[in-house]
Design an enzyme around this catalytic site. Structure first.
Site, PDB file in Angstrom:
ATOM      1  N   CYS A 147       0.796  -1.229   0.000  1.00  0.00           N
ATOM      2  CA  CYS A 147       0.000   0.000   0.000  1.00  0.00           C
ATOM      3  C   CYS A 147       0.833   1.287   0.000  1.00  0.00           C
ATOM      4  O   CYS A 147       0.269   2.386  -0.138  1.00  0.00           O
ATOM      5  CB  CYS A 147      -0.990  -0.014   1.161  1.00  0.00           C
ATOM      6  N   HIS A 240      -2.257   6.636   3.131  1.00  0.00           N
ATOM      7  CA  HIS A 240      -0.799   6.643   3.323  1.00  0.00           C
ATOM      8  C   HIS A 240      -0.217   7.818   2.529  1.00  0.00           C
ATOM      9  O   HIS A 240      -0.468   7.964   1.332  1.00  0.00           O
ATOM     10  CB  HIS A 240      -0.180   5.348   2.812  1.00  0.00           C
TER      11      HIS A 240
HETATM   12  N1  LIG Z   1      -4.396  -3.392   5.721  1.00  0.00           N
HETATM   13  C1  LIG Z   1      -3.843  -2.914   4.606  1.00  0.00           C
HETATM   14  O1  LIG Z   1      -3.796  -1.676   4.337  1.00  0.00           O
HETATM   15  C2  LIG Z   1      -3.235  -3.830   3.626  1.00  0.00           C
HETATM   16  C3  LIG Z   1      -3.147  -5.209   3.825  1.00  0.00           C
HETATM   17  N2  LIG Z   1      -2.586  -6.007   2.867  1.00  0.00           N
HETATM   18  C4  LIG Z   1      -2.436  -7.462   3.040  1.00  0.00           C
HETATM   19  O2  LIG Z   1      -3.723  -8.090   3.002  1.00  0.00           O
HETATM   20  C5  LIG Z   1      -3.727  -9.200   3.905  1.00  0.00           C
HETATM   21  C6  LIG Z   1      -4.808  -9.017   4.966  1.00  0.00           C
HETATM   22  O3  LIG Z   1      -4.534  -7.870   5.753  1.00  0.00           O
HETATM   23  P1  LIG Z   1      -5.549  -7.433   6.908  1.00  0.00           P
HETATM   24  O4  LIG Z   1      -6.944  -7.582   6.414  1.00  0.00           O
HETATM   25  O5  LIG Z   1      -5.086  -6.122   7.378  1.00  0.00           O
HETATM   26  O6  LIG Z   1      -5.293  -8.581   8.019  1.00  0.00           O
HETATM   27  P2  LIG Z   1      -6.248  -9.126   9.164  1.00  0.00           P
HETATM   28  O7  LIG Z   1      -5.361  -9.687  10.200  1.00  0.00           O
HETATM   29  O8  LIG Z   1      -7.244  -8.081   9.535  1.00  0.00           O
HETATM   30  O9  LIG Z   1      -7.061 -10.370   8.453  1.00  0.00           O
HETATM   31  C7  LIG Z   1      -6.442 -11.588   8.143  1.00  0.00           C
HETATM   32  C8  LIG Z   1      -7.433 -12.573   7.519  1.00  0.00           C
HETATM   33  O10 LIG Z   1      -6.733 -13.811   7.287  1.00  0.00           O
HETATM   34  C9  LIG Z   1      -7.499 -14.876   7.880  1.00  0.00           C
HETATM   35  N3  LIG Z   1      -6.629 -15.959   8.356  1.00  0.00           N
HETATM   36  C10 LIG Z   1      -5.697 -15.915   9.333  1.00  0.00           C
HETATM   37  N4  LIG Z   1      -5.144 -17.141   9.515  1.00  0.00           N
HETATM   38  C11 LIG Z   1      -5.767 -17.973   8.650  1.00  0.00           C
HETATM   39  C12 LIG Z   1      -5.654 -19.354   8.349  1.00  0.00           C
HETATM   40  N5  LIG Z   1      -4.794 -20.146   9.015  1.00  0.00           N
HETATM   41  N6  LIG Z   1      -6.437 -19.878   7.383  1.00  0.00           N
HETATM   42  C13 LIG Z   1      -7.319 -19.107   6.705  1.00  0.00           C
HETATM   43  N7  LIG Z   1      -7.475 -17.776   6.937  1.00  0.00           N
HETATM   44  C14 LIG Z   1      -6.707 -17.214   7.889  1.00  0.00           C
HETATM   45  C15 LIG Z   1      -8.226 -14.238   9.039  1.00  0.00           C
HETATM   46  O11 LIG Z   1      -9.319 -15.054   9.408  1.00  0.00           O
HETATM   47  P3  LIG Z   1      -9.845 -15.140  10.962  1.00  0.00           P
HETATM   48  O12 LIG Z   1     -10.659 -13.904  11.217  1.00  0.00           O
HETATM   49  O13 LIG Z   1     -10.681 -16.383  10.949  1.00  0.00           O
HETATM   50  O14 LIG Z   1      -8.638 -15.230  11.830  1.00  0.00           O
HETATM   51  C16 LIG Z   1      -8.635 -12.911   8.415  1.00  0.00           C
HETATM   52  O15 LIG Z   1      -9.784 -13.097   7.614  1.00  0.00           O
HETATM   53  C17 LIG Z   1      -2.327  -9.308   4.496  1.00  0.00           C
HETATM   54  O16 LIG Z   1      -1.554 -10.218   3.745  1.00  0.00           O
HETATM   55  C18 LIG Z   1      -1.809  -7.888   4.366  1.00  0.00           C
HETATM   56  O17 LIG Z   1      -0.423  -7.844   4.356  1.00  0.00           O
HETATM   57  C19 LIG Z   1      -2.182  -5.455   1.707  1.00  0.00           C
HETATM   58  C20 LIG Z   1      -2.241  -4.127   1.473  1.00  0.00           C
HETATM   59  C21 LIG Z   1      -2.759  -3.210   2.419  1.00  0.00           C
HETATM   60  N1  LIG Z   2       2.492  -2.967   5.952  1.00  0.00           N
HETATM   61  C1  LIG Z   2       1.405  -2.121   5.470  1.00  0.00           C
HETATM   62  C2  LIG Z   2       0.199  -2.946   5.140  1.00  0.00           C
HETATM   63  C3  LIG Z   2       0.498  -4.265   4.525  1.00  0.00           C
HETATM   64  O1  LIG Z   2      -0.137  -5.217   4.868  1.00  0.00           O
HETATM   65  O2  LIG Z   2       1.466  -4.328   3.610  1.00  0.00           O
HETATM   66  P1  LIG Z   2       1.823  -5.650   2.742  1.00  0.00           P
HETATM   67  O3  LIG Z   2       0.609  -5.935   1.912  1.00  0.00           O
HETATM   68  O4  LIG Z   2       2.995  -5.294   1.903  1.00  0.00           O
HETATM   69  O5  LIG Z   2       2.132  -6.761   3.686  1.00  0.00           O
HETATM   70  C4  LIG Z   2       1.097  -1.090   6.532  1.00  0.00           C
HETATM   71  O6  LIG Z   2       1.395  -1.386   7.672  1.00  0.00           O
HETATM   72  O7  LIG Z   2       0.557  -0.042   6.288  1.00  0.00           O
END
Ligand SMILES: NC(=O)C1=CN([C@@H]2O[C@H](COP(=O)(O)OP(=O)(O)OC[C@H]3O[C@@H](n4cnc5c(N)ncnc54)[C@H](OP(=O)(O)O)[C@@H]3O)[C@@H](O)[C@H]2O)C=CC1
Ligand SMILES: N[C@@H](CC(=O)OP(=O)(O)O)C(=O)O
Length: 349
Positions: A147, A240
């Site tokens: 991001c 950001h």
């Molecule tokens: N937040 C942001 O701005 C950004 C995030 N990302 C990426 O997107 C992804 C998600 O981020 P974010 O939503 O913030 O993270 P969260 O921690 O809020 O959500 C993680 C998700 O993964 C699921 N999960 C965890 N463990 C398992 C498992 N063993 N099997 C199946 N599902 C699982 C969780 O399910 P449960 O609720 O059941 O635990 C939940 O739905 C990450 O890889 C992050 O790096 C990318 C760009 C920007």
């Molecule tokens: N690390 C970013 C969010 C994120 O999840 O990045 P990435 O998709 O590269 O793991 C932040 O903290 O704002």
């Protein structure tokens, strides 16, 4: 098309659910998360943090395990999975012939996986043809960038095309939503700035160089400019912001020429009518106090790139500030736009 969402209970998964309501092409068919959530109604499994009411159709949906056999009715999946599990799960879906449009970092540097921003490198979708998850090519993975890399690469593209880039120094000001939920402890971030985000800085240079690569045949030729990044967490909620100073190969004579690089730049997907494409990709703010995350992150449904403070620099050549919504342009919204482009290009059908 029928879509599944992996990681549907997380911060990015919730953003997918919200943004896909009323989407003209995509309809949510299945939701997946961890064993902790599987088998529960969504309203019981997820702690809904979006500032709109949880849609009725989603509330009662039973969350599934992220097992491809449970997603046989979908045309493709969006992934907002935690990166600790995204590698194996996304591979299992692609190998089962279910295309994956991912937010996670796991496959971003795979040479056969596009690190896609539709306005910047739409031709990189050709890399999909090199993937070998399935014999018939039906299963594949496309990722969207980190991001910070998203607003950085979008802000650099017209400069890269017009003047070339030799080196970058930048400092990020990243909103707390980037850390997911519950994310950073309130006592760490309220009234404070934390000058380190684990694992963030090493991604910024390599991802930006991959996005700005030129496709030569079926291989990416990457630029080599070094990037010195400092990633900080600030007490904003969404958006950001990045302060960038750039050394250019052939610098503009003045600020007007610098601005003209943006106004003259041609958006290669402008004529495709993609639903999530902003009408105006670049918002050039003339007011010295803009852009600001709270005022501008939501503009054009969170898909616009905001630029301000464009100026000649005393060190290197130019400086500017870039800002975009991290969980929309930098995550779920960007992934939806990727899927729309992949429909238009015939990869999703
Ligand atoms: N937040 C942001 O701005 C950004 C995030 N990302 C990426 O997107 C992804 C998600 O981020 P974010 O939503 O913030 O993270 P969260 O921690 O809020 O959500 C993680 C998700 O993964 C699921 N999960 C965890 N463990 C398992 C498992 N063993 N099997 C199946 N599902 C699982 C969780 O399910 P449960 O609720 O059941 O635990 C939940 O739905 C990450 O890889 C992050 O790096 C990318 C760009 C920007
Ligand atoms: N690390 C970013 C969010 C994120 O999840 O990045 P990435 O998709 O590269 O793991 C932040 O903290 O704002």
């Amino acid at each position: 098309m029928k879509v599944g969402i992996l990681g549907a209970t997380g911060a990015v998964g919730q953003k997918f659910i919200r943004l896909l309501q009323g989407h003209p092409w995509f309809e949510i068919e299945a939701l997946g998360a961890s064993e902790r959530s599987a088998g529960k109604k969504y309203k019981e499994a997820a702690n809904w943090i979006e500032d709109v009411v949880l849609p009725e159709s989603i509330k009662e949906t039973i969350v599934k395990n992220c097992d491809p056999d449970e997603f046989s009715d979908v045309d493709f999946v969006f992934s907002g999975l935690d990166s600790s599990v995204a590698g194996e799960i996304e591979k299992a879906f692609a190998s089962a012939g279910i295309p994956v449009i991912s937010n996670a970092k796991n496959y971003r540097q795979d040479p056969t996986v596009p690190l896609l921003i539709p306005e910047i490198n739409p031709d990189h979708t050709e890399l999909i043809k090199k993937q070998t998850f399935t014999k018939d090519g039906s299963g594949w993975i496309v990722t969207n960038p980190n991001c910070v890399a998203v607003p950085l690469a979008i802000s650099l593209k017209p400069l890269y095309d017009a003047f070339g880039i030799e080196a970058l120094i930048l400092t990020t000001m990243q909103a707390v939503s980037g850390a997911g939920y519950p994310g950073v402890a309130s006592l760490d971030i309220l009234g404070n700035v934390v000058p380190f985000i684990s694992g963030e800085e090493p991604k910024v240079g390599p991802e930006t160089r991959k996005i700005l690569s030129t496709l030569e045949g079926t291989t990416l030729a990457k630029p080599h400019f070094p990037v010195q990044a400092t990633a900080t967490r600030v007490p904003t909620i969404n958006g950001h912001m990045i302060s960038v100073t750039a050394k250019l190969e052939d610098p503009p004579a003045n600020v007007e020429e610098l601005k003209a690089a943006y106004t003259n730049w041609k958006n290669p997907i402008a004529d495709l009518d993609l639903p999530f494409s902003p009408n105006q990709l670049y918002k050039l703010h003339e007011e010295e106090q803009y852009p600001q995350p709270r005022l501008h992150a939501d503009a054009e449904n969170g898909m616009q790139l905001h630029l301000g403070r464009l100026r000649k620099a005393e060190v290197f050549d130019i400086s500017f500030v870039a800002m975009a919504h991290n969980t929309i342009r930098g995550a779920a919204g960007g992934a939806i736009l990727n899927a729309e482009l992949l429909v238009k290009k015939g990869f999703l059908k």
